[in-house]
Design an enzyme around this catalytic site. Sequence first.
Site, PDB file in Angstrom:
ATOM      1  N   HIS A  95       0.742  -1.435   0.052  1.00 22.37           N
ATOM      2  CA  HIS A  95       0.062   0.119   0.011  1.00 22.37           C
ATOM      3  C   HIS A  95       0.720   1.365   0.120  1.00 22.37           C
ATOM      4  O   HIS A  95       0.697   2.020  -0.718  1.00 22.37           O
ATOM      5  CB  HIS A  95      -0.909   0.109   1.229  1.00 22.37           C
ATOM      6  CG  HIS A  95      -1.776   1.215   1.336  1.00 22.37           C
ATOM      7  ND1 HIS A  95      -3.202   1.074   1.022  1.00 22.37           N
ATOM      8  CD2 HIS A  95      -1.584   2.365   1.835  1.00 22.37           C
ATOM      9  CE1 HIS A  95      -3.790   2.385   1.327  1.00 22.37           C
ATOM     10  NE2 HIS A  95      -2.646   3.148   1.796  1.00 22.37           N
ATOM     11  N   GLU A  96       1.931   1.271   0.822  1.00 17.91           N
ATOM     12  CA  GLU A  96       2.849   2.285   0.889  1.00 17.91           C
ATOM     13  C   GLU A  96       3.525   2.508  -0.189  1.00 17.91           C
ATOM     14  O   GLU A  96       3.984   3.679  -0.701  1.00 17.91           O
ATOM     15  CB  GLU A  96       3.366   2.354   2.069  1.00 17.91           C
ATOM     16  CG  GLU A  96       3.148   2.307   3.362  1.00 17.91           C
ATOM     17  CD  GLU A  96       1.988   3.318   3.702  1.00 17.91           C
ATOM     18  OE1 GLU A  96       2.109   4.494   3.291  1.00 17.91           O
ATOM     19  OE2 GLU A  96       0.925   3.101   4.150  1.00 17.91           O
ATOM     20  N   HIS A 120       1.799   4.738  -2.858  1.00 21.94           N
ATOM     21  CA  HIS A 120       1.735   5.999  -2.671  1.00 21.94           C
ATOM     22  C   HIS A 120       3.123   6.483  -3.397  1.00 21.94           C
ATOM     23  O   HIS A 120       3.452   7.564  -3.761  1.00 21.94           O
ATOM     24  CB  HIS A 120       1.847   6.218  -1.300  1.00 21.94           C
ATOM     25  CG  HIS A 120       0.533   6.077  -0.559  1.00 21.94           C
ATOM     26  ND1 HIS A 120      -0.774   6.747  -1.167  1.00 21.94           N
ATOM     27  CD2 HIS A 120       0.220   5.795   0.598  1.00 21.94           C
ATOM     28  CE1 HIS A 120      -1.652   6.504  -0.304  1.00 21.94           C
ATOM     29  NE2 HIS A 120      -1.301   5.610   0.574  1.00 21.94           N
ATOM     30  N   GLU A 135      -6.110   6.720  -1.743  1.00 22.13           N
ATOM     31  CA  GLU A 135      -6.156   5.493  -0.566  1.00 22.13           C
ATOM     32  C   GLU A 135      -6.912   4.430  -1.249  1.00 22.13           C
ATOM     33  O   GLU A 135      -6.501   3.241  -1.251  1.00 22.13           O
ATOM     34  CB  GLU A 135      -6.861   5.934   0.568  1.00 22.13           C
ATOM     35  CG  GLU A 135      -6.132   7.064   1.433  1.00 22.13           C
ATOM     36  CD  GLU A 135      -4.635   6.326   1.925  1.00 22.13           C
ATOM     37  OE1 GLU A 135      -4.708   5.347   2.306  1.00 22.13           O
ATOM     38  OE2 GLU A 135      -3.891   7.304   2.066  1.00 22.13           O
TER      39      GLU A 135
END
Length: 314
Positions: free
Chosen positions: A169-170, A173, A248
């Site tokens: 997930h990070e 980003h 997100e």
Amino acid sequence: MDFFAEQDRARRAGRWLLLGFGCALAACIVLVYLALLPMTAGEYGEEIALWQPGLFLIVALAVGGVIGGGSAWKVAALAAGGGEAVARTLGGRLVARNTTDAAERRLINLADEMAIAAGIPAPPVYVLEDETAINAFAAGDHPRAAVVAVTRGALDRLTRDELQGVIAHEFSHILNGDMRLNMRLVGVLHGLFMLAGAGRVLLRSGGGRSSGKDKNGLVVLGLVLVVAGYLTGLAGRLVRAAVSRQREFLADASAVQFTRNPQGLLGALHKVAQQASGLAHGQGEAVSHMLFDGRSSASALRSAGGLLATHPPL
């Protein structure tokens, strides 16, 4: 799960929302222009022309200069030091790549795996030793200046698959430039609120030694700038929060692409939902928009029914 379709949907929604910032800037210029029109009337009350290109150009340049200057300063301040400065500020400790600690070794391996899956260089990894809750973040304005940080709670309480989902997930980003985008949006917001600050200065000046028409003009212009700055700033905050929520969703869909295992991310979110929110560090509220678990009681109180929330509901 069709994660590519979800990524496309989030990107399209984000692009449309970004137009909202342009609309807020345009509305700000129009409001100031309309407020200044009555001041162009002569002493004998001649009819005011609604369209005055020269005045509009002056207003656009002045408002754009204040907002642009304030935005540029804020972005430069946020970018100073890069992601490593953010991690160290929150009490992060750099994990050595040759570490012999089993949990840290697993973390380094997962970061390397996700770097390969995302096709970007493996960033430095930090651990927030004093944080017992499950959380993580990526920071930095460029993939080559980015870092990934996880809390000690994430290391201790997540399984390998769950931690992999959080790291993936990070990495999304980082890959999708969300950190750079967020800095620019924060910069524009700062510029909009600086316009209100300029209005307050004019209001104080109008109450000083100026007299007659000049004094009234300063007061009216100052009031317009305050109102325009705060209204467009609020609109900008709403747009920024909506953009953040879409990023997100994009990060979740990208994490499934990188790991090919939605159960890992799902398990991590289930555990996050059962814990207290945010970071224990005093700066946790200021960086809540960057966190994997971006909830906080203070943010919730200001979220206007969720419209200002930077994360979608768990």
